[in-house]
Design an enzyme around this catalytic site. Structure first.
Site, PDB file in Angstrom:
ATOM      1  N   GLY A  54      14.554   3.260   4.021  1.00 33.88           N
ATOM      2  CA  GLY A  54      15.936   4.200   3.679  1.00 33.88           C
ATOM      3  C   GLY A  54      15.355   5.244   2.788  1.00 33.88           C
ATOM      4  O   GLY A  54      16.083   6.357   2.783  1.00 33.88           O
ATOM      5  N   THR A  55      14.568   4.882   1.838  1.00 37.85           N
ATOM      6  CA  THR A  55      14.044   5.944   1.076  1.00 37.85           C
ATOM      7  C   THR A  55      13.754   7.175   1.768  1.00 37.85           C
ATOM      8  O   THR A  55      13.932   8.201   1.248  1.00 37.85           O
ATOM      9  CB  THR A  55      12.941   5.453   0.318  1.00 37.85           C
ATOM     10  OG1 THR A  55      13.413   4.131  -0.641  1.00 37.85           O
ATOM     11  CG2 THR A  55      12.627   6.358  -0.851  1.00 37.85           C
ATOM     12  N   ASN A  57      24.787   0.517  -4.857  1.00 37.93           N
ATOM     13  CA  ASN A  57      24.054  -0.558  -4.734  1.00 37.93           C
ATOM     14  C   ASN A  57      24.304  -1.580  -5.970  1.00 37.93           C
ATOM     15  O   ASN A  57      23.939  -2.740  -6.074  1.00 37.93           O
ATOM     16  CB  ASN A  57      22.452  -0.296  -4.450  1.00 37.93           C
ATOM     17  CG  ASN A  57      22.128   0.648  -5.471  1.00 37.93           C
ATOM     18  OD1 ASN A  57      22.557   1.991  -5.533  1.00 37.93           O
ATOM     19  ND2 ASN A  57      20.922   0.432  -6.133  1.00 37.93           N
ATOM     20  N   GLN A  76      23.413   0.610   2.189  1.00 37.80           N
ATOM     21  CA  GLN A  76      24.101  -0.802   1.621  1.00 37.80           C
ATOM     22  C   GLN A  76      25.552  -1.160   2.212  1.00 37.80           C
ATOM     23  O   GLN A  76      25.746  -2.326   2.736  1.00 37.80           O
ATOM     24  CB  GLN A  76      24.850  -0.617   0.173  1.00 37.80           C
ATOM     25  CG  GLN A  76      23.521  -0.651  -0.815  1.00 37.80           C
ATOM     26  CD  GLN A  76      22.799  -2.223  -0.751  1.00 37.80           C
ATOM     27  OE1 GLN A  76      23.351  -3.196  -0.512  1.00 37.80           O
ATOM     28  NE2 GLN A  76      21.628  -2.384  -1.495  1.00 37.80           N
ATOM     29  N   SER A 103      18.581   1.707   6.486  1.00 37.09           N
ATOM     30  CA  SER A 103      17.466   0.798   6.371  1.00 37.09           C
ATOM     31  C   SER A 103      17.455  -0.597   6.946  1.00 37.09           C
ATOM     32  O   SER A 103      18.473  -1.096   6.908  1.00 37.09           O
ATOM     33  CB  SER A 103      17.270   0.815   4.647  1.00 37.09           C
ATOM     34  OG  SER A 103      16.216  -0.354   4.462  1.00 37.09           O
ATOM     35  N   HIS A 143      16.005  -3.467   6.478  1.00 33.04           N
ATOM     36  CA  HIS A 143      16.001  -4.832   5.741  1.00 33.04           C
ATOM     37  C   HIS A 143      17.399  -4.812   5.013  1.00 33.04           C
ATOM     38  O   HIS A 143      17.496  -5.930   4.263  1.00 33.04           O
ATOM     39  CB  HIS A 143      14.946  -4.993   4.726  1.00 33.04           C
ATOM     40  CG  HIS A 143      14.871  -4.100   3.695  1.00 33.04           C
ATOM     41  ND1 HIS A 143      15.028  -4.520   2.502  1.00 33.04           N
ATOM     42  CD2 HIS A 143      14.590  -2.570   3.466  1.00 33.04           C
ATOM     43  CE1 HIS A 143      14.868  -3.543   1.203  1.00 33.04           C
ATOM     44  NE2 HIS A 143      14.842  -2.379   2.003  1.00 33.04           N
ATOM     45  N   THR A 177       2.823   7.461  14.481  1.00 35.17           N
ATOM     46  CA  THR A 177       3.140   6.633  15.771  1.00 35.17           C
ATOM     47  C   THR A 177       4.179   5.449  15.374  1.00 35.17           C
ATOM     48  O   THR A 177       4.433   5.065  14.241  1.00 35.17           O
ATOM     49  CB  THR A 177       1.698   5.716  16.022  1.00 35.17           C
ATOM     50  OG1 THR A 177       0.708   6.947  16.517  1.00 35.17           O
ATOM     51  CG2 THR A 177       2.031   4.777  17.323  1.00 35.17           C
ATOM     52  N   CYS A 222      15.153  -2.215  -7.484  1.00 33.34           N
ATOM     53  CA  CYS A 222      14.208  -1.129  -7.989  1.00 33.34           C
ATOM     54  C   CYS A 222      14.224  -1.202  -9.524  1.00 33.34           C
ATOM     55  O   CYS A 222      13.129  -0.800 -10.115  1.00 33.34           O
ATOM     56  CB  CYS A 222      14.493   0.175  -7.437  1.00 33.34           C
ATOM     57  SG  CYS A 222      15.106   0.210  -6.014  1.00 33.34           S
TER      58      CYS A 222
HETATM   59  N1  PLP Z   1      19.714   3.665  -0.679  1.00 31.23           N
HETATM   60  C1  PLP Z   1      20.262   2.549  -1.146  1.00 31.23           C
HETATM   61  C2  PLP Z   1      21.926   2.652  -1.762  1.00 31.23           C
HETATM   62  C3  PLP Z   1      19.680   1.400  -1.377  1.00 31.23           C
HETATM   63  O1  PLP Z   1      20.285   0.223  -2.139  1.00 31.23           O
HETATM   64  C4  PLP Z   1      18.221   1.208  -1.161  1.00 31.23           C
HETATM   65  C5  PLP Z   1      17.640   0.246  -1.344  1.00 31.23           C
HETATM   66  O2  PLP Z   1      17.882  -0.685  -2.171  1.00 31.23           O
HETATM   67  C6  PLP Z   1      17.610   2.248  -0.538  1.00 31.23           C
HETATM   68  C7  PLP Z   1      18.145   3.373  -0.439  1.00 31.23           C
HETATM   69  C8  PLP Z   1      16.395   2.136  -0.187  1.00 31.23           C
HETATM   70  O3  PLP Z   1      16.016   1.896   1.058  1.00 31.23           O
HETATM   71  P1  PLP Z   1      14.488   1.227   1.185  1.00 31.23           P
HETATM   72  O4  PLP Z   1      14.304   0.054   0.440  1.00 31.23           O
HETATM   73  O5  PLP Z   1      14.506   0.931   2.932  1.00 31.23           O
HETATM   74  O6  PLP Z   1      13.428   2.299   0.919  1.00 31.23           O
END
Ligand code: PLP
Length: 399
Positions: free
Chosen positions: A74-75, A155, A183, A203, A205, A241, A331
């Site tokens: 997601g990042t 989050n 989220q 994302s 996970h 890939t 995080c």
């Molecule tokens: N954006 C939000 C709102 C999140 O809560 C998170 C992860 O906690 C992310 C982005 C980042 O996702 P990823 O862990 O897949 O990098």
């Protein structure tokens, strides 16, 4: 309760992988060895699996499969949205409007773009209920604004943002709209076409799929320049890939969320209300942070009046007792002594901004776990430093 199974109430940090997802992706670890770019049978099999997952992810968010760009997280999707749009406007001034409560994946990327690429960034304030006001966003848009980026759900406090109104505001000014739906996507119905969203981050996970896979979903004709260069995979927007097994798992996870989202959200709201009601009875100094109802179905963020400085101890005591919760976002778990910028933006002072306990329920949680948690929570709160009468400590910012 010796020997009782652990309770996992940290679904905002990561969700357990759904057994159906595991079953779907396993053959792509065991037997399917092909590179989706290869032209032989093995390659074509892998390509077909990736394209099927692309359709499944697109359906989750009401987009065209063509718009799905698989990323490593997601990042990375957030980085591609912000840096990719910025670079598409190379040579022109770029202004981005975002909010004060975005995840670091957006916040830090904006800071980097401001420092290194001369982008100007403005942060829309958030109200004490944890919701960003579309009018406040509208007031910040100027002639150089290219992108508005507001998350669909926060989050830390779990509040839902008025995404459709935000998109309307952006489009009224001819500006693109991005939302970080990492989220929200598992249980909030989002439809990019209906809601007017140009770019949306996901994302794997956070929706019962594997870690290390994400997607940026783009509407037609959104200008985007890649940030990773190489073999030209993902329409040249994300070289490298493809992680076929993770993509297949992500696709199946998206399909399951789309199929069960409505009933799952209703079930989670019931569990959440049971938890909030039980907390009110058992832990009278606890309060919910952020709007009580405009929040993710399974998300509860609690403060403890007069004991706010103790949330890390509370989290560790619960961990010891067999419950996984967090003090904020995963995080920031290692920066627990610093006040949360999200709570600070909601108007909390530095003392109270250290004091949140995030309890996030998910697909595999049960009423029995909520009841057991309430016992453990009230016991753990009882072991904390006594409630202080510190001025302002119990002021009611929250619902
Ligand atoms: N954006 C939000 C709102 C999140 O809560 C998170 C992860 O906690 C992310 C982005 C980042 O996702 P990823 O862990 O897949 O990098």
């Amino acid at each position: 309760m010796a020997g009782a199974p652990r309770i996992y109430f940290d679904n905002a940090a990561t969700t357990p992988i759904d057994p159906r997802v595991r079953a779907a992706l396993q053959p792509y670890l065991d037997d399917c060895l092909g590179n989706p770019s290869s032209l032989h049978v093995e390659g074509r099999t892998a390509r077909a699996a990736v394209e099927n997952a692309r359709r499944q992810v697109a359906e989750l968010v009401g987009a065209s499969p063509h718009g799905v760009v698989f990323t490593g997280s997601g990042t990375e999707a957030d980085n591609l949205a912000l840096a990719g749009v910025t670079r598409a406007f190379a040579g022109q001034p770029v202004h981005i409007v975002t909010s004060a409560i975005e995840h670091p994946a957006v916040r830090e990327t904006c800071a980097w773009l401001a420092q290194r690429e001369g982008v100007s960034v403005t942060y829309a304030p958030v109200k004490s209920d944890g919701i960003v006001d579309p009018d406040a966003v509208a007031a910040l848009i100027d002639r150089e604004t290219r992108l508005v980026s507001i998350m669909a759900a926060n989050n830390v406090v779990g509040t839902l943002q008025p995404v459709r109104e935000m998109a309307r505001v952006a489009h009224t000014h001819g500006v693109l709209f991005h939302t970080d739906a990492v989220q929200a996507a598992s249980c909030v119905p989002l439809d990019m076409q209906r809601d007017g969203i140009d770019l949306l981050s996901l994302s794997g996970h956070k929706l019962y799929g594997p870690k290390g896979i994400g997607a940026l979903v783009c509407g037609d004709s959104v200008p985007l320049t890649p940030v990773i260069h190489g073999g030209g995979q993902e329409r040249g927007l994300r070289s490298g890939t493809e992680n076929v097994a993770a993509i297949v798992g992500f696709g199946e996870a998206a399909r399951l969320c789309a199929a069960t989202r409505g009933e799952e959200a209703a079930r989670l709201v019931q569990l959440r209300e049971r938890l909030i009601e039980g907390t009110r009875t058992r832990v009278p100094n606890a309060y919910v942070i952020g709007d009580l109802y405009r929040r993710l179905p399974g998300h509860v963020c609690l403060g403890f009046a007069g004991q706010e400085g103790e949330s890390i101890k509370l989290m560790l005591a619960l961990d010891e007792a067999g419950v996984a919760v967090s003090t904020g976002s995963a995080c920031s778990a290692h920066k627990a002594s610093e006040p949360s910028y999200v709570l600070t933006a909601l108007g909390f002072d530095a003392f109270r901004a250290r004091g949140a306990l995030r309890i996030t329920l998910g697909r595999f949680n049960t009423e029995g776990e909520v009841d057991r948690f309430l016992d453990l929570l009230s016991r753990a709160v009882g072991t904390l430093r006594p409630i202080t009468t510190r001025a302002g400590a119990v002021a009611g910012v929250c619902s």
